[in-house]
Design a protein around this motif. Structure first.
Motif, PDB file in Angstrom:
ATOM      1  N   SER A  89       0.830  -1.199   0.000  1.00 19.48           N
ATOM      2  CA  SER A  89       0.000   0.000   0.000  1.00 19.48           C
ATOM      3  C   SER A  89       0.868   1.253   0.000  1.00 19.48           C
ATOM      4  O   SER A  89       1.901   1.275   0.659  1.00 19.48           O
ATOM      5  CB  SER A  89      -0.909  -0.007   1.235  1.00 19.48           C
ATOM      6  OG  SER A  89      -1.757   1.104   1.226  1.00 19.48           O
ATOM      7  N   PRO A  90       0.506   2.251  -0.755  1.00 22.31           N
ATOM      8  CA  PRO A  90      -0.709   2.472  -1.546  1.00 22.31           C
ATOM      9  C   PRO A  90      -0.510   2.199  -3.033  1.00 22.31           C
ATOM     10  O   PRO A  90      -1.181   2.782  -3.867  1.00 22.31           O
ATOM     11  CB  PRO A  90      -0.979   3.952  -1.328  1.00 22.31           C
ATOM     12  CG  PRO A  90       0.412   4.552  -1.302  1.00 22.31           C
ATOM     13  CD  PRO A  90       1.277   3.507  -0.627  1.00 22.31           C
ATOM     14  N   GLU A  91       0.401   1.291  -3.378  1.00 21.22           N
ATOM     15  CA  GLU A  91       0.706   1.029  -4.786  1.00 21.22           C
ATOM     16  C   GLU A  91      -0.420   0.259  -5.473  1.00 21.22           C
ATOM     17  O   GLU A  91      -1.261  -0.349  -4.825  1.00 21.22           O
ATOM     18  CB  GLU A  91       2.021   0.255  -4.909  1.00 21.22           C
ATOM     19  CG  GLU A  91       3.234   1.041  -4.467  1.00 21.22           C
ATOM     20  CD  GLU A  91       3.438   2.335  -5.228  1.00 21.22           C
ATOM     21  OE1 GLU A  91       3.137   2.398  -6.444  1.00 21.22           O
ATOM     22  OE2 GLU A  91       3.887   3.314  -4.614  1.00 21.22           O
ATOM     23  N   SER A  92      -0.377   0.284  -6.797  1.00 22.53           N
ATOM     24  CA  SER A  92      -1.360  -0.420  -7.611  1.00 22.53           C
ATOM     25  C   SER A  92      -0.623  -1.197  -8.697  1.00 22.53           C
ATOM     26  O   SER A  92       0.550  -0.957  -8.958  1.00 22.53           O
ATOM     27  CB  SER A  92      -2.338   0.573  -8.232  1.00 22.53           C
ATOM     28  OG  SER A  92      -1.651   1.510  -9.031  1.00 22.53           O
ATOM     29  N   PHE A  93      -1.331  -2.141  -9.316  1.00 26.46           N
ATOM     30  CA  PHE A  93      -0.738  -2.932 -10.389  1.00 26.46           C
ATOM     31  C   PHE A  93      -1.834  -3.401 -11.334  1.00 26.46           C
ATOM     32  O   PHE A  93      -3.005  -3.465 -10.961  1.00 26.46           O
ATOM     33  CB  PHE A  93       0.068  -4.111  -9.839  1.00 26.46           C
ATOM     34  CG  PHE A  93      -0.720  -5.058  -8.964  1.00 26.46           C
ATOM     35  CD1 PHE A  93      -1.239  -6.233  -9.494  1.00 26.46           C
ATOM     36  CD2 PHE A  93      -0.934  -4.793  -7.623  1.00 26.46           C
ATOM     37  CE1 PHE A  93      -1.949  -7.121  -8.699  1.00 26.46           C
ATOM     38  CE2 PHE A  93      -1.645  -5.668  -6.817  1.00 26.46           C
ATOM     39  CZ  PHE A  93      -2.155  -6.833  -7.353  1.00 26.46           C
TER      40      PHE A  93
END
Length: 180
Positions: A89-93
Motif C-alpha cells: 500500500s498504496p501502490e497499484s498494479f
C-alpha cells in the motif's frame, strides 16, 4: 461510533486516496468518487490473484499486505531467470489492462494476507458514463504509463540490438494492419 475494523478500513481507504501515485492527477473528490467503483477483495498468504499470460481484466490497489509480481522467463527465450517485484500500500498494479487488450506480463501472488481494491473493465465503462472527466484523467494516466514503458523498452532494445532495429519494430507495428 466506528468499530476498530470499520475504522481501519476507512483509514486504509483514505491512505489510498491521499497517497496513491496512480490517482495523483485526480482531485480528492475525484479520487473518492473513483474508489466508489472499486471492489474490496480478500486474499490469503500465497494465494495467486492472477497468472502470467491471463487476459487482463482489471487493476488492483493494495490496501493492506504485500504482493509479489513474478515474471517467469518465456519458454522460447534464453533468459532462464525469474524476476519479481514486491509492492504494498498504496501502490497499484495491472492498470494497463483497463485501457488495452493485454495479457498479464506477470503473475501476482500475495506474500501476506492481503486486502485489495479491484477496479475492472465494467467499472471503467460505468465510470465513463457517469463521470467522463474522471475517466479521461484515468486514461491520461494510463497513456502516460504506457508511453514511459515504451520509451524505456525502446532505449533498452537500442542498447541490446540497434537503433534501427528498435525503431523498425515500432513502425512495423504502427504500419501493419492489426492481426486478431
Amino acid at each position: 461510533m466506528f468499530g476498530s475494523k470499520q475504522f481501519n478500513n476507512l483509514k486504509n481507504k483514505s491512505d489510498l486516496i491521499f497517497q496513491s501515485r496512480f490517482l495523483k492527477n485526480l482531485t480528492m473528490l475525484e479520487r473518492s468518487e473513483f474508489l466508489q467503483y472499486c471492489h474490496r477483495r480478500q486474499y490469503k498468504e500465497n494465494e495467486y490473484i492472477y497468472y502470467q499470460g491471463d487476459p487482463g481484466t482489471g487493476m488492483y490497489f493494495v490496501e493492506d499486505g504485500k504482493v509479489e509480481l513474478i515474471v517467469e522467463p518465456e519458454p522460447d527465450t534464453q533468459d532462464e531467470e525469474t524476476h519479481s517485484y514486491v509492492i504494498e500500500s498504496p501502490e497499484s498494479f495491472g492498470a494497463l489492462s483497463i485501457g488495452y487488450e493485454l495479457r498479464r506480463i506477470s503473475s501476482a501472488k500475495c506474500l501476506t494476507d492481503c486486502t485489495l481494491l479491484g477496479f475492472f473493465k465494467p467499472d471503467f465503462e460505468t465510470l465513463k458514463k457517469r463521470h467522463p472527466t474522471i475517466a479521461v484523467k484515468f486514461m491520461e494516466t494510463l497513456a502516460m504509463i504506457a508511453m514511459k514503458q515504451l520509451e524505456i523498452t525502446t532505449r533498452e532494445l537500442k542498447k541490446a540490438s540497434s537503433a534501427e532495429r528498435a525503431f523498425s519494430l515500432q513502425f512495423k507495428t504502427y504500419m501493419e494492419p492489426e492481426q486478431e
